[in-house]
Design a protein around this motif. Structure first.
Motif, PDB file in Angstrom:
ATOM      1  N   SER A   1      14.148  87.829  15.240  1.00  0.00           N
ATOM      2  CA  SER A   1      15.393  88.596  15.263  1.00  0.00           C
ATOM      3  C   SER A   1      15.080  90.009  15.747  1.00  0.00           C
ATOM      4  N   ARG A   2      15.142  90.202  17.058  1.00  0.00           N
ATOM      5  CA  ARG A   2      14.652  91.433  17.665  1.00  0.00           C
ATOM      6  C   ARG A   2      15.738  92.434  18.016  1.00  0.00           C
ATOM      7  N   ARG A   3      16.976  92.027  18.017  1.00  0.00           N
ATOM      8  CA  ARG A   3      18.034  92.933  18.456  1.00  0.00           C
ATOM      9  C   ARG A   3      18.501  93.826  17.308  1.00  0.00           C
ATOM     10  N   ILE A   4      18.773  95.086  17.675  1.00  0.00           N
ATOM     11  CA  ILE A   4      19.351  96.045  16.744  1.00  0.00           C
ATOM     12  C   ILE A   4      20.390  96.853  17.510  1.00  0.00           C
ATOM     13  N   THR A   5      21.570  97.007  16.939  1.00  0.00           N
ATOM     14  CA  THR A   5      22.633  97.720  17.637  1.00  0.00           C
ATOM     15  C   THR A   5      22.246  99.183  17.849  1.00  0.00           C
ATOM     16  N   PHE A   6      22.885  99.796  18.814  1.00  0.00           N
ATOM     17  CA  PHE A   6      22.577 101.191  19.159  1.00  0.00           C
ATOM     18  C   PHE A   6      22.764 102.103  17.950  1.00  0.00           C
ATOM     19  N   ASP A   7      23.902 101.958  17.256  1.00  0.00           N
ATOM     20  CA  ASP A   7      24.183 102.827  16.105  1.00  0.00           C
ATOM     21  C   ASP A   7      23.230 102.549  14.947  1.00  0.00           C
ATOM     22  N   MET A   8      22.884 101.286  14.735  1.00  0.00           N
ATOM     23  CA  MET A   8      21.933 100.962  13.660  1.00  0.00           C
ATOM     24  C   MET A   8      20.551 101.524  13.991  1.00  0.00           C
ATOM     25  N   CYS A   9      20.200 101.523  15.260  1.00  0.00           N
ATOM     26  CA  CYS A   9      18.926 102.097  15.679  1.00  0.00           C
ATOM     27  C   CYS A   9      18.897 103.594  15.388  1.00  0.00           C
ATOM     28  N   LEU A  10      19.988 104.292  15.689  1.00  0.00           N
ATOM     29  CA  LEU A  10      20.053 105.719  15.405  1.00  0.00           C
ATOM     30  C   LEU A  10      20.011 105.984  13.903  1.00  0.00           C
ATOM     31  N   THR A  11      20.664 105.120  13.129  1.00  0.00           N
ATOM     32  CA  THR A  11      20.647 105.272  11.671  1.00  0.00           C
ATOM     33  C   THR A  11      19.240 105.081  11.121  1.00  0.00           C
ATOM     34  N   GLN A  12      18.565 104.049  11.612  1.00  0.00           N
ATOM     35  CA  GLN A  12      17.191 103.817  11.177  1.00  0.00           C
ATOM     36  C   GLN A  12      16.280 104.963  11.609  1.00  0.00           C
ATOM     37  N   MET A  13      16.477 105.462  12.814  1.00  0.00           N
ATOM     38  CA  MET A  13      15.693 106.592  13.313  1.00  0.00           C
ATOM     39  C   MET A  13      15.843 107.799  12.386  1.00  0.00           C
ATOM     40  N   PHE A  14      17.097 108.132  12.053  1.00  0.00           N
ATOM     41  CA  PHE A  14      17.334 109.270  11.164  1.00  0.00           C
ATOM     42  C   PHE A  14      16.685 109.036   9.802  1.00  0.00           C
ATOM     43  N   SER A  15      16.835 107.831   9.251  1.00  0.00           N
ATOM     44  CA  SER A  15      16.297 107.535   7.920  1.00  0.00           C
ATOM     45  C   SER A  15      14.780 107.676   7.894  1.00  0.00           C
ATOM     46  N   ILE A  16      14.112 107.133   8.902  1.00  0.00           N
ATOM     47  CA  ILE A  16      12.645 107.178   8.935  1.00  0.00           C
ATOM     48  C   ILE A  16      12.150 108.616   9.022  1.00  0.00           C
ATOM     49  N   HIS A  17      12.705 109.387   9.953  1.00  0.00           N
ATOM     50  CA  HIS A  17      12.230 110.761  10.130  1.00  0.00           C
ATOM     51  C   HIS A  17      12.636 111.652   8.958  1.00  0.00           C
ATOM     52  N   PHE A  18      13.826 111.444   8.419  1.00  0.00           N
ATOM     53  CA  PHE A  18      14.275 112.240   7.273  1.00  0.00           C
ATOM     54  C   PHE A  18      13.414 111.963   6.046  1.00  0.00           C
ATOM     55  N   LEU A  19      13.169 110.695   5.745  1.00  0.00           N
ATOM     56  CA  LEU A  19      12.362 110.348   4.582  1.00  0.00           C
ATOM     57  C   LEU A  19      10.911 110.793   4.747  1.00  0.00           C
ATOM     58  N   SER A  20      10.397 110.722   5.962  1.00  0.00           N
ATOM     59  CA  SER A  20       9.033 111.207   6.214  1.00  0.00           C
ATOM     60  C   SER A  20       8.947 112.714   5.987  1.00  0.00           C
ATOM     61  N   THR A  21       9.983 113.433   6.426  1.00  0.00           N
ATOM     62  CA  THR A  21      10.034 114.874   6.183  1.00  0.00           C
ATOM     63  C   THR A  21      10.133 115.169   4.691  1.00  0.00           C
ATOM     64  N   MET A  22      10.940 114.385   3.976  1.00  0.00           N
ATOM     65  CA  MET A  22      11.047 114.527   2.530  1.00  0.00           C
ATOM     66  C   MET A  22       9.691 114.307   1.858  1.00  0.00           C
ATOM     67  N   GLU A  23       8.981 113.274   2.283  1.00  0.00           N
ATOM     68  CA  GLU A  23       7.675 112.974   1.688  1.00  0.00           C
ATOM     69  C   GLU A  23       6.703 114.129   1.901  1.00  0.00           C
ATOM     70  N   SER A  24       6.699 114.690   3.100  1.00  0.00           N
ATOM     71  CA  SER A  24       5.831 115.827   3.380  1.00  0.00           C
ATOM     72  C   SER A  24       6.188 117.012   2.495  1.00  0.00           C
ATOM     73  N   GLY A  25       7.473 117.264   2.320  1.00  0.00           N
ATOM     74  CA  GLY A  25       7.911 118.372   1.477  1.00  0.00           C
ATOM     75  C   GLY A  25       7.537 118.181   0.013  1.00  0.00           C
ATOM     76  N   ILE A  26       7.650 116.959  -0.478  1.00  0.00           N
ATOM     77  CA  ILE A  26       7.300 116.676  -1.880  1.00  0.00           C
ATOM     78  C   ILE A  26       5.798 116.852  -2.092  1.00  0.00           C
ATOM     79  N   LEU A  27       4.993 116.378  -1.160  1.00  0.00           N
ATOM     80  CA  LEU A  27       3.542 116.565  -1.263  1.00  0.00           C
ATOM     81  C   LEU A  27       3.184 118.049  -1.266  1.00  0.00           C
TER      82      LEU A  27
END
Length: 326
Positions: free
Chosen positions: A91-117
């Motif tokens: 199952s390789r397809r991801i809609t454009f909007d879902m891709c942007l949502t996942q992109m934001f979530s990954i980078h936002f949570l990674s930034t959060m993790e760095s800040g917490i550390l």
């Protein structure tokens, strides 16, 4: 797998990939991935449960650890289900909007993790270098303010990324080489000038990751200076309170640096190297950090042992009771 098309066109979805050159092994690679996910979920949920239940662990250090476990649980859950869909069900397809949502979530949570550390490094510095001021400085209001700052910084820093990607009307291809959506990869597919995207991406890296890593380094230099003036036994106790956090910092930043370098420089002879670094960067910390804090942190280790011993005793008692009734 779709062939890459160099003709510019509008798209409504992206096609995610497994690991290049290892397509025949994708099904089998799904098993270690699901094992890592299960370990990450169980480990972080256990840490969250122990800290939440035990009043003695409601100190700033453990509150930050609770936040770290929540963020890592979200990171694993944001990426893993779709990755397993790719490896096991093609199952390789991801809609454009879902891709942007996942992109934001990954980078936002990674930034959060760095800040917490970073906040945890500052917590250790105050606890070791200024122990008499610790309780008066790290009040509930201070923790809330630090948390709010980390969240606002993450949202403000990462929100431009999906907005900048969404403005591109035409794309050379919709084929991504990763199992999830990352800004640095998606932007390269656009039929447009991506200079603004590159600059903002680099600004985020330097203002968040670099600043945080320098702040952590500076905090530990001050801690080392303080520890050098303490008695031998006090040295060991102070260092022991930092070992788990140091391991968490290394586990987070080393894969992040490798992934960043791999995306910005081409590895023609090893095309799957950036993908492997990307998967490690997202999956390794959520799996390993609960183990590190469970073993290295005395208060959590004692409660982990007590938790599992109590459950084992209950199972044994229930088994004996059932046997007697029979």
């Amino acid at each position: 797998m779709e062939a890459e098309n160099t003709t510019c066109r509008s798209i409504s979805d992206f096609t995610l990939s497994g690991i290049p050159d290892l397509d025949d092994l994708n099904f089998w690679l799904g098993f270690p991935l699901v094992l890592m996910y299960v370990m990450a979920v169980l480990g972080n949920l256990t840490i969250i449960y122990i800290i939440k239940v035990h009043q003695a662990l409601h100190s700033p250090m453990y509150v930050f650890l609770l936040m770290l476990s929540i963020v890592e649980l979200l990171i694993a859950t944001t990426t893993m289900p779709k990755m397993l869909g790719i490896f096991w069900f093609d199952s390789r397809r991801i809609t454009f909007d879902m891709c942007l949502t996942q992109m934001f979530s990954i980078h936002f949570l990674s930034t959060m993790e760095s800040g917490i550390l970073t906040a945890m490094a500052f917590d250790r510095y105050v606890a070791i270098s200024h122990p008499l001021k610790y309780s008066s400085f790290f009040t509930n209001q201070t923790i809330i303010k630090i948390t709010f700052f980390i969240m606002v910084r993450g949202i403000a820093g990462v929100m431009p990324l999906p907005l900048l990607v969404k403005r591109f009307p035409l794309w050379r291809s919709n084929l991504l080489t990763h199992s999830y959506c990352l800004h640095q990869e998606v932007m390269k597919l656009a039929c447009a000038d991506i200079t603004v995207n590159v600059i903002i991406g680099l600004v985020i890296v330097f203002t968040v990751m670099c600043n945080d890593s320098l702040f952590i380094l500076f905090s530990y230099l001050l801690i080392i200076k303080t520890v050098a003036c303490l008695a031998d036994e006090s040295n060991l106790k102070a260092i022991n309170t930092c070992t788990a956090h140091l391991c968490a910092v290394l586990i987070y930043y080393i894969p992040v640096i490798n992934a960043s370098v791999a995306h910005r420089f081409q590895y023609g002879s090893i095309p799957h190297l950036p993908v492997l670094f990307g998967n490690v960067y997202l999956l390794l910390p959520p799996m390993i950090n609960p183990l590190i804090y469970g073993i290295k942190t005395k208060q959590i280790y004692k409660r982990l042992i007590k938790l599992f011993l109590n459950r084992r005793c209950k199972v044994n008692i229930a088994g004996l009771w059932t046997t007697k009734k029979m």
